[in-house]
Design an enzyme around this catalytic site. Structure first.
Site, PDB file in Angstrom:
ATOM      1  N   ASN A   1      37.822  38.164  40.034  1.00 36.55           N
ATOM      2  CA  ASN A   1      38.422  37.555  41.223  1.00 36.55           C
ATOM      3  C   ASN A   1      39.467  36.520  40.829  1.00 36.55           C
ATOM      4  O   ASN A   1      39.479  35.378  41.303  1.00 36.55           O
ATOM      5  CB  ASN A   1      37.344  36.915  42.106  1.00 36.55           C
ATOM      6  CG  ASN A   1      37.773  36.814  43.556  1.00 36.55           C
ATOM      7  OD1 ASN A   1      38.854  37.249  43.928  1.00 36.55           O
ATOM      8  ND2 ASN A   1      36.916  36.230  44.383  1.00 36.55           N
TER       9      ASN A   1
ATOM     10  N   HIS B   1      33.213  31.036  52.394  1.00 35.70           N
ATOM     11  CA  HIS B   1      32.468  32.285  52.543  1.00 35.70           C
ATOM     12  C   HIS B   1      31.622  32.316  53.810  1.00 35.70           C
ATOM     13  O   HIS B   1      31.368  33.390  54.358  1.00 35.70           O
ATOM     14  CB  HIS B   1      31.569  32.519  51.325  1.00 35.70           C
ATOM     15  CG  HIS B   1      32.278  33.142  50.167  1.00 35.70           C
ATOM     16  ND1 HIS B   1      32.905  32.408  49.191  1.00 35.70           N
ATOM     17  CD2 HIS B   1      32.483  34.442  49.841  1.00 35.70           C
ATOM     18  CE1 HIS B   1      33.450  33.224  48.308  1.00 35.70           C
ATOM     19  NE2 HIS B   1      33.214  34.457  48.675  1.00 35.70           N
TER      20      HIS B   1
END
Length: 469
Positions: A322, A358
């Site tokens: 990522n 998130h």
């Protein structure tokens, strides 16, 4: 073909391959980037920039609407709000603050009304990508109004000397191979791309020779999808919660935990590779030339597979996995907190931002807590070894290197699975059950390090050093 028939086909196909209809739509949307890239290369590359913006906006919106219906217009509204913020407040620091607070708050409100106890595929998924993109634009526009000598090397590369137009922002934000699952890339890269700066050498309006590089990345994406499906035959989220798994012998549980961790990560890696391949095909991923003068196509790379598949410490995961999000957080959160004067505080704040970004599930916060404590432990161990001559000589010995490398590979393989348990299982009851089934190994190793192991080890080493003196 009617809507009902096409939906029926999707349901049948999703049942056949064992995924939800929403997940299948997402995969097909990622793959749609390839034919769109060919259309752009043939008819639009090097043409009027506004025409390209319209193409990217329309195609991205259409794909978003197919996945999420009218909810995709949440993204349109927030882009418009951010554009108005930059228009009114210009490149002032307050424009960054407003953009940051508004978009993150909008995302959290979206999570509040739309989150379930499972991994959600709804409009908040592309919007969480968009939040970083919009905040990044505000920061870059702010940096473009600062003296160059005050900017970091990274900020100089992406600073915006002029305010983006609304159509330009739409094209950047809805770029069809970047708005759903990433990759994250700055407006400066998009601006250079549509202006023809990445064109074939010797031309200003011809698409670059990047088809082969795109095919190679696409092939890797397909490979990881296949491996993901194979691993699914051996271990799943639900299996880790069963008494059968919990009653297995310890070594088998650790092996399956590591396999499950790879299975979980390959889901993301396969999507990123497919998206990256499409970005390469568009020509967006150009990253200069190598030492031989050959073009590099890793400008939006989100996974470094060689490092990822050969990790011996958790820092290797951060350096390989990522990448675009990690780079974004490093540039726009971690480094902006340098004034605090404490690396650990800045790192904790960056990880807290990632957890909030998130969503609300406690699993996200526990996962990033483990990332923090694991990195702390590894730095502490390195410091202890480096400061002790006998330990340093022992671990640098050639006879120790091979077994040490094997041990470290097993360590990262198994414990990445452990650290991912709360991230994937989300709810306390589920990941705590999985922790118990895995004998709480991560808690015994990582949490107890600063509380018990490190103080004892440092005490004995200090005592031994005192006797030697």
């Amino acid at each position: 073909m009617s809507v009902e028939n096409s939906s029926g086909i999707l349901v049948t196909l999703s049942d056949l391959i064992g995924v939800t209809e929403a997940a299948l739509k997402l995969l097909l949307t990622v793959l749609a980037g390839y034919p769109l890239a060919f259309v752009h290369r043939k008819y639009l590359y090097g043409k009027d920039e506004n025409l390209q913006h319209l193409f990217f906006t329309f195609s991205g919106l259409l794909l978003g609407y197919w996945n999420y219906g009218v909810d995709i217009f949440h993204c349109v509204f927030t882009i418009f709000f951010t554009y108005c913020t930059l228009l009114i407040l210009k490149g002032a620091a307050v424009s960054v603050a407003v953009t940051f607070i508004f978009n993150l708050s909008y995302l959290l409100i979206g999570y509040y009304y739309n989150s379930t106890d499972d991994y959600d595929i709804n409009w908040t998924m592309p919007y969480c990508i968009l939040v970083l993109r919009l905040i990044g634009i505000a920061y870059d526009f702010y940096d473009g109004h600062q003296p160059l000598e005050k900017l970091s090397a990274d900020s100089k590369k992406v600073a915006l000397d002029r305010r983006p137009g609304f159509l330009e922002m739409l094209g950047h934000c809805f770029f069809p191979s970047g708005f759903l699952v990433g990759p994250q890339f700055p407006l400066k890269r998009y601006r250079d791309f549509v202006s023809g700066k990445f064109s074939r050498k010797g031309t200003s309006d011809q698409p670059p020779d990047c088809v082969h590089a795109a095919i190679m990345r696409f092939a890797l994406g397909v490979f990881y999808i296949v491996v993901f499906q194979i691993l699914k035959l051996f271990v799943t989220d639900e299996y880790l919660l069963t008494d059968e798994f919990g009653s297995s012998n310890f070594l088998r549980r650790m092996l399956l935990l590591g396999m499950w961790g790879r299975h979980t990560l390959y889901k993301y890696i396969s999507c990123w590779l497919l998206s990256e391949g499409a970005c390469i095909l568009f020509g967006l991923a150009y990253n200069g030339d190598d030492e031989n003068g050959s073009p590099k196509w890793d400008g939006v790379e989100n996974i470094k597979l060689t490092i990822f598949e050969n990790t011996t410490e958790f820092n290797h995961y951060i350096k390989s996995f990522n990448l675009n999000t990690n780079q974004w957080v490093a540039q726009y959160v971690y480094k902006r907190l340098k004034f605090l004067g404490n690396r650990y505080v800045s790192q904790f704040a960056a990880l807290l931002f990632l957890a909030v970004w998130h969503g609300y599930h406690t699993g996200y916060y526990v996962c990033f807590f483990f990332e923090f404590i694991v990195m702390y432990m590894e730095r502490d161990i390195k410091s202890i070894v480096k400061s002790n001559e006998k330990l340093s000589n022992f671990f640098s010995s050639s006879t120790v290197q091979l077994p040490l490398q094997i041990l470290l590979r097993v360590y990262t393989f198994v414990f990445m699975g452990w650290c991912l348990l709360p991230f994937a299982l989300l709810n306390f009851e589920r990941y705590w059950k999985a922790f118990g089934n895995a004998s709480y190994v991560g808690i015994m190793l990582f949490v107890m390090w600063p509380l018990l192991y490190a103080p004892i080890l440092k005490y004995f080493l200090k005592k031994k050093r005192g006797k030697a003196e």
